[in-house]
Design a protein around this motif. Sequence first.
Motif, short mmCIF file in Angstrom:
data_model
loop_
_atom_site.label_atom_id
_atom_site.label_comp_id
_atom_site.label_asym_id
_atom_site.label_seq_id
_atom_site.Cartn_x
_atom_site.Cartn_y
_atom_site.Cartn_z
N MET A 7 18.92 37.51 143.87
CA MET A 7 19.32 38.79 143.28
C MET A 7 19.75 39.78 144.36
N ARG A 8 20.63 40.71 143.98
CA ARG A 8 20.97 41.84 144.85
C ARG A 8 20.34 43.08 144.22
N HIS A 9 19.75 43.94 145.05
CA HIS A 9 18.99 45.09 144.55
C HIS A 9 19.75 46.38 144.81
N ARG A 59 23.27 49.97 147.45
CA ARG A 59 22.50 48.75 147.68
C ARG A 59 21.20 49.07 148.39
N SER A 100 23.02 37.64 142.41
CA SER A 100 23.98 37.77 143.52
C SER A 100 25.37 37.28 143.15
N SER A 112 18.19 45.11 139.64
CA SER A 112 18.63 43.92 140.36
C SER A 112 19.63 43.17 139.50
N GLU A 150 14.24 47.72 137.13
CA GLU A 150 12.94 47.55 137.79
C GLU A 150 12.07 48.79 137.70
#
Length: 200
Positions: A134-136, A199, A177, A174, A161
């Motif tokens: 995942m990208r947050h 990001r 990706s 999130s 989140e």
Amino acid sequence: MRNAADAPAHDSFIEKKSEFIGDACHIETLDEALAFVQVIRDQNPKARHVAFAAILGAAEGSAKERMSDDGEPSGTAGKPILDVIRMGKLTDCVITVTRYFGGILLGSGGLIRAYSTAASMAVKAADVKRIVPMRHYRIVLEYPWLGRFEQLLAQAGGNEEDKEFTDRVSMRLSVPSVNASDFEVRIREAFNARARLSRL
């Protein structure tokens, strides 16, 4: 893999009077893997061998591996267990195979098959989960845009989140990706400068 080290996935079989017991457990560090191996040893004080293999971080492309034959001939215990993990494309897990020696020697080929079989049985008994990199992000936006944003987040397969409500909405989130670049473009197009996505 199951998360709780106190309730690992578990199965066993007997080969020429030796019992082989496979246990599989989810881990987040190699120290956790070694601690789990020690728990299995403590539970089986009369076992001749507790061989194991562990892989961590393969989903992020930086796999760390550990294995031990625990006194079996080199390459006949830890490596077959590790091969089961690799062939299953598993990560963040440890598998132990405990052997209670029955008095009959199995030879190298027999040992490799037995350790591989016990490891495979433990994997079959496990609750295997898919790991999604995942990208947050954090986003700050005005209240009227929240519904549209949540729609775009859902389309990207993302998760909220936490959310904080002040004069605006601030949220940590999130996104898988593989969808992240497309998600960033959609957010820019939908909100122009009315939302700040950064990001983490």
